[in-house]
Design an enzyme around this catalytic site. Structure first.
Site, PDB file in Angstrom:
ATOM      1  N   GLY A 166       0.778  -1.237   0.000  1.00 28.98           N
ATOM      2  CA  GLY A 166       0.000   0.000   0.000  1.00 28.98           C
ATOM      3  C   GLY A 166       0.808   1.284   0.000  1.00 28.98           C
ATOM      4  O   GLY A 166       0.320   2.308   0.483  1.00 28.98           O
TER       5      GLY A 166
ATOM      6  N   ASN B 128       1.461   3.054  -2.586  1.00 32.00           N
ATOM      7  CA  ASN B 128       0.731   3.989  -3.461  1.00 32.00           C
ATOM      8  C   ASN B 128      -0.497   4.555  -2.762  1.00 32.00           C
ATOM      9  O   ASN B 128      -0.826   5.726  -2.939  1.00 32.00           O
ATOM     10  CB  ASN B 128       0.351   3.307  -4.780  1.00 32.00           C
TER      11      ASN B 128
ATOM     12  N   MET C 222      -4.028  -6.688  -7.268  1.00 34.28           N
ATOM     13  CA  MET C 222      -3.443  -7.744  -8.090  1.00 34.28           C
ATOM     14  C   MET C 222      -4.456  -8.765  -8.616  1.00 34.28           C
ATOM     15  O   MET C 222      -4.064  -9.807  -9.117  1.00 34.28           O
ATOM     16  CB  MET C 222      -2.351  -8.472  -7.295  1.00 34.28           C
TER      17      MET C 222
ATOM     18  N   ILE D 182      -7.449  -9.652 -11.276  1.00 35.31           N
ATOM     19  CA  ILE D 182      -8.115  -9.183 -12.497  1.00 35.31           C
ATOM     20  C   ILE D 182      -9.622  -9.373 -12.323  1.00 35.31           C
ATOM     21  O   ILE D 182     -10.083 -10.437 -11.893  1.00 35.31           O
ATOM     22  CB  ILE D 182      -7.576  -9.931 -13.741  1.00 35.31           C
ATOM     23  N   LEU D 183     -10.381  -8.320 -12.620  1.00 38.24           N
ATOM     24  CA  LEU D 183     -11.839  -8.369 -12.461  1.00 38.24           C
ATOM     25  C   LEU D 183     -12.497  -8.602 -13.816  1.00 38.24           C
ATOM     26  O   LEU D 183     -11.949  -8.232 -14.865  1.00 38.24           O
ATOM     27  CB  LEU D 183     -12.354  -7.053 -11.871  1.00 38.24           C
TER      28      LEU D 183
ATOM     29  N   ASN E 189      -5.546   2.691 -12.987  1.00 39.57           N
ATOM     30  CA  ASN E 189      -4.557   1.744 -12.473  1.00 39.57           C
ATOM     31  C   ASN E 189      -3.173   2.357 -12.609  1.00 39.57           C
ATOM     32  O   ASN E 189      -2.906   3.068 -13.571  1.00 39.57           O
ATOM     33  CB  ASN E 189      -4.621   0.457 -13.320  1.00 39.57           C
TER      34      ASN E 189
ATOM     35  N   HIS F 162       0.631   1.212 -13.255  1.00 43.95           N
ATOM     36  CA  HIS F 162       1.416   0.050 -13.697  1.00 43.95           C
ATOM     37  C   HIS F 162       2.898   0.441 -13.674  1.00 43.95           C
ATOM     38  O   HIS F 162       3.263   1.501 -14.201  1.00 43.95           O
ATOM     39  CB  HIS F 162       0.987  -0.376 -15.106  1.00 43.95           C
TER      40      HIS F 162
ATOM     41  N   ASP G 103      -4.234  -3.827 -18.844  1.00 44.69           N
ATOM     42  CA  ASP G 103      -3.222  -2.770 -19.029  1.00 44.69           C
ATOM     43  C   ASP G 103      -3.348  -2.063 -20.381  1.00 44.69           C
ATOM     44  O   ASP G 103      -2.379  -1.461 -20.858  1.00 44.69           O
ATOM     45  CB  ASP G 103      -1.788  -3.318 -18.865  1.00 44.69           C
TER      46      ASP G 103
ATOM     47  N   GLU H 166       5.719   6.602  -9.510  1.00 44.02           N
ATOM     48  CA  GLU H 166       4.374   6.165  -9.087  1.00 44.02           C
ATOM     49  C   GLU H 166       3.770   7.057  -8.018  1.00 44.02           C
ATOM     50  O   GLU H 166       2.608   7.467  -8.123  1.00 44.02           O
ATOM     51  CB  GLU H 166       4.428   4.724  -8.563  1.00 44.02           C
TER      52      GLU H 166
HETATM   53  C1  GAR Z   1       3.379  -1.032  -7.405  1.00 49.65           C
HETATM   54  O1  GAR Z   1       4.670  -0.978  -7.953  1.00 49.65           O
HETATM   55  C2  GAR Z   1       2.342  -1.055  -8.498  1.00 49.65           C
HETATM   56  O2  GAR Z   1       2.688  -0.272  -9.604  1.00 49.65           O
HETATM   57  C3  GAR Z   1       2.356  -2.503  -8.883  1.00 49.65           C
HETATM   58  O3  GAR Z   1       2.478  -3.197  -7.660  1.00 49.65           O
HETATM   59  C4  GAR Z   1       3.146  -2.373  -6.702  1.00 49.65           C
HETATM   60  C5  GAR Z   1       2.256  -2.241  -5.484  1.00 49.65           C
HETATM   61  O4  GAR Z   1       2.910  -1.582  -4.454  1.00 49.65           O
HETATM   62  N1  GAR Z   1       1.177  -2.860  -9.590  1.00 49.65           N
HETATM   63  C6  GAR Z   1       1.143  -3.792 -10.545  1.00 49.65           C
HETATM   64  O5  GAR Z   1       2.117  -4.467 -10.855  1.00 49.65           O
HETATM   65  C7  GAR Z   1      -0.208  -3.976 -11.225  1.00 49.65           C
HETATM   66  N2  GAR Z   1      -0.038  -4.631 -12.485  1.00 49.65           N
HETATM   67  P1  GAR Z   1       2.122  -0.912  -3.243  1.00 49.65           P
HETATM   68  O6  GAR Z   1       1.168  -1.950  -2.681  1.00 49.65           O
HETATM   69  O7  GAR Z   1       3.213  -0.592  -2.253  1.00 49.65           O
HETATM   70  O8  GAR Z   1       1.408   0.312  -3.753  1.00 49.65           O
END
Ligand code: GAR
Length: 208
Positions: A12, A14, A91, A93-94, A108, A110, A151, A181
């Site tokens: 989490g 992000n 993570m 897919i819906l 999203n 990525h 994506d 990000e």
């Molecule tokens: C992040 O790097 C995000 O971009 C990636 O997972 C990580 C989650 O980190 N997402 C994907 O790969 C989706 N395809 P976080 O839980 O610390 O935000």
């Protein structure tokens, strides 16, 4: 004020970037009203609780298939009156019934420069492993709208970092999170909440 619902599965960071941006007054016209996790032990849930944000969990294993899971998710999003749904390290897919109910209202983040290193199987550290294996010299992150193509939805914001010779998947992941990000996602959310993103013919345009 738009209701922002954030979907999470892991650490989490992000989500934290969004919470911090909101506290600094940088999410104009929106408020994080609910965090939904696909995992019961996701640390992201603690981050939400520590900041007084309503949390819910929806565990994939509790449902027999992706369609029934997605319908349950749709019910929650409707119940929460979501104006914007943000995948922040979500993570699972819906089914397309969800993004079709929220067209250009789900985004999203990525951790690569779409259309490279994306699609099924490209998530988390796997993305950075593939980037290093290929030997590309720049990578970065993309914030995009969610469509039925994994994506593949309209790209809202992208930015880059250099890939260094001695990078590991972990160091590259960290550099992309810190430099791209955690900045782009709050920015995209704020632009959305100000109605400054329009989509035409599959392309997203920002009103400056
Ligand atoms: C992040 O790097 C995000 O971009 C990636 O997972 C990580 C989650 O980190 N997402 C994907 O790969 C989706 N395809 P976080 O839980 O610390 O935000």
């Amino acid at each position: 004020m738009k209701n922002i619902v954030v979907l999470v599965s892991g650490g989490g960071t992000n989500l934290q970037a969004l919470i911090d941006a909101e506290k600094r007054g940088e999410i104009t016209g929106g408020k994080i009203t609910c965090v939904i996790s696909s995992k019961a032990d996701a640390y992201a849930l603690e981050r939400a609780k520590n900041n007084g944000i309503n949390t819910r969990t929806l565990i994939r294993k509790d449902y027999p298939d992706v369609v029934s899971y997605s319908k349950a998710m749709l019910d929650i999003l409707n119940e929460e009156r979501a104006d914007l749904v943000v995948y922040a390290g979500f993570m699972t897919i819906l089914d397309e019934c969800v993004c079709k109910a929220y067209p250009n209202r789900m985004m999203n983040v990525h951790p690569a420069l779409i259309p490279s290193f994306c699609g099924k199987g490209f998530y988390g550290l796997h993305v950075h492993e593939a980037v290093l294996e290929k030997g590309v010299k720049v990578s970065g992150a993309t914030v995009h709208f969610v469509t039925e193509v994994c994506d593949g939805g309209p790209i809202i914001l992208q930015d880059t970092v250099r890939v260094e010779n001695d990078d590991t998947p972990e160091t590259l992941q960290r550099r992309i999170m810190e430099n791209v990000e955690w900045k782009l996602l709050p920015k995209a959310v704020s632009l959305f909440c100000q109605d400054r993103i329009t989509v035409k013919d599959g392309r997203a345009y920002i009103q400056e």
